[in-house]
Design a protein around this motif. Structure first.
Motif, PDB file in Angstrom:
ATOM      1  N   LYS A 152       0.864  -1.184   0.000  1.00 42.93           N
ATOM      2  CA  LYS A 152       0.000   0.000   0.000  1.00 42.93           C
ATOM      3  C   LYS A 152       0.889   1.219   0.000  1.00 42.93           C
ATOM      4  CE  LYS A 152      -3.822  -2.176   2.355  1.00 42.93           C
ATOM      5  NZ  LYS A 152      -4.703  -2.224   3.469  1.00 42.93           N
ATOM      6  N   PRO A 153       0.478   2.302  -0.536  1.00 44.46           N
ATOM      7  CA  PRO A 153      -0.778   2.618  -1.219  1.00 44.46           C
ATOM      8  C   PRO A 153      -0.814   2.036  -2.631  1.00 44.46           C
ATOM      9  CG  PRO A 153       0.668   4.529  -1.235  1.00 44.46           C
ATOM     10  CD  PRO A 153       1.363   3.453  -0.449  1.00 44.46           C
ATOM     11  N   GLN A 166      -5.167   5.476  -4.126  1.00 42.10           N
ATOM     12  CA  GLN A 166      -4.993   5.445  -2.674  1.00 42.10           C
ATOM     13  C   GLN A 166      -3.909   6.437  -2.294  1.00 42.10           C
ATOM     14  OE1 GLN A 166      -3.725   1.703  -0.902  1.00 42.10           O
ATOM     15  NE2 GLN A 166      -5.130   2.068   0.804  1.00 42.10           N
ATOM     16  N   LEU A 167      -4.260   7.347  -1.414  1.00 43.48           N
ATOM     17  CA  LEU A 167      -3.336   8.380  -0.970  1.00 43.48           C
ATOM     18  C   LEU A 167      -2.383   7.831   0.088  1.00 43.48           C
ATOM     19  CD1 LEU A 167      -5.991  11.211  -0.682  1.00 43.48           C
ATOM     20  CD2 LEU A 167      -4.400  10.828  -2.565  1.00 43.48           C
ATOM     21  N   GLU A 168      -1.346   8.596   0.406  1.00 42.07           N
ATOM     22  CA  GLU A 168      -0.349   8.173   1.394  1.00 42.07           C
ATOM     23  C   GLU A 168      -0.974   7.876   2.753  1.00 42.07           C
ATOM     24  OE1 GLU A 168       2.920   7.404   1.100  1.00 42.07           O
ATOM     25  OE2 GLU A 168       2.722   7.691  -1.047  1.00 42.07           O
ATOM     26  N   ASN A 169      -2.066   8.574   3.110  1.00 44.44           N
ATOM     27  CA  ASN A 169      -2.734   8.307   4.389  1.00 44.44           C
ATOM     28  C   ASN A 169      -3.660   7.086   4.292  1.00 44.44           C
ATOM     29  OD1 ASN A 169      -5.055   9.129   3.053  1.00 44.44           O
ATOM     30  ND2 ASN A 169      -5.318  11.000   4.222  1.00 44.44           N
ATOM     31  N   LEU A 170      -3.583   6.372   3.161  1.00 40.15           N
ATOM     32  CA  LEU A 170      -4.298   5.129   2.870  1.00 40.15           C
ATOM     33  C   LEU A 170      -5.793   5.300   2.625  1.00 40.15           C
ATOM     34  CD1 LEU A 170      -2.469   2.615   5.236  1.00 40.15           C
ATOM     35  CD2 LEU A 170      -1.915   3.264   2.897  1.00 40.15           C
ATOM     36  N   SER A 171      -6.278   6.548   2.506  1.00 41.15           N
ATOM     37  CA  SER A 171      -7.676   6.722   2.119  1.00 41.15           C
ATOM     38  C   SER A 171      -7.785   6.511   0.617  1.00 41.15           C
ATOM     39  CB  SER A 171      -8.191   8.109   2.510  1.00 41.15           C
ATOM     40  OG  SER A 171      -7.486   9.108   1.804  1.00 41.15           O
ATOM     41  N   LYS A 172      -8.834   5.810   0.208  1.00 42.83           N
ATOM     42  CA  LYS A 172      -9.023   5.473  -1.202  1.00 42.83           C
ATOM     43  C   LYS A 172     -10.031   6.428  -1.831  1.00 42.83           C
ATOM     44  CE  LYS A 172      -7.960   0.577  -0.721  1.00 42.83           C
ATOM     45  NZ  LYS A 172      -8.444  -0.799  -0.872  1.00 42.83           N
TER      46      LYS A 172
END
Length: 151
Positions: free
Chosen positions: A57-58, A71-77
């Protein structure tokens, strides 16, 4: 004479339809007051999940229908739409290197109004595709898959 004209007209229409189908779907977008064209078909299997080497991930997930997940670095998709730069006829535009082909990858995160673009690089001898420079996916040529199936 009418039958001959009808035959030529039918051939002409059939040829146009075949040409349009061969080139794939073309989408038009506006970026900085200029029209750009994009397609999801470049003749290689570009759909799939792109990862930073050594990580899970991401992700960037590319679907064949022009949708996907970013998917962003903060893991939000975030859902996205995408395409590869092409001519108005649907022919992909790329720059050929020594052992590479570089395309322009357009994408837009759903909910944002801004189209963004980045490099999409294919290294055919290594059978790798790179998106945004660090996201990578291994691939297999369609011709190799067909040859394997026939054996």
């Amino acid at each position: 004479m009418k039958i001959l004209k009808l035959l030529f007209l039918s051939l002409f229409i059939g040829t146009i339809q075949l040409h349009a189908q061969a080139q794939g779907k073309v989408t038009s977008i506006m970026y900085k007051f200029h029209e750009h064209f994009m397609t999801t078909d470049i003749g290689l299997p570009i759909d799939g999940i792109y990862l930073i080497e050594g990580k899970t991930k991401p992700i960037i997930q590319i679907n064949a229908d022009g949708t996907g997940i970013f998917q962003l670095e903060n893991l939000s998709k975030k859902e996205m739409v995408w395409g590869i730069k092409c001519s108005d006829e649907g022919i992909p535009i790329y720059k050929e290197g020594f052992d590479s082909a570089s395309y322009t990858f357009w994408y837009k995160i759903k909910g944002s109004g801004e189209w963004l673009y980045t490099q999409f690089l294919i290294l055919p001898n290594k059978k790798k595709m790179y998106l945004m420079g660090d996201r990578v996916k291994d691939y297999e040529d369609n011709t190799e898959a067909k040859n394997t199936e026939s054996n």
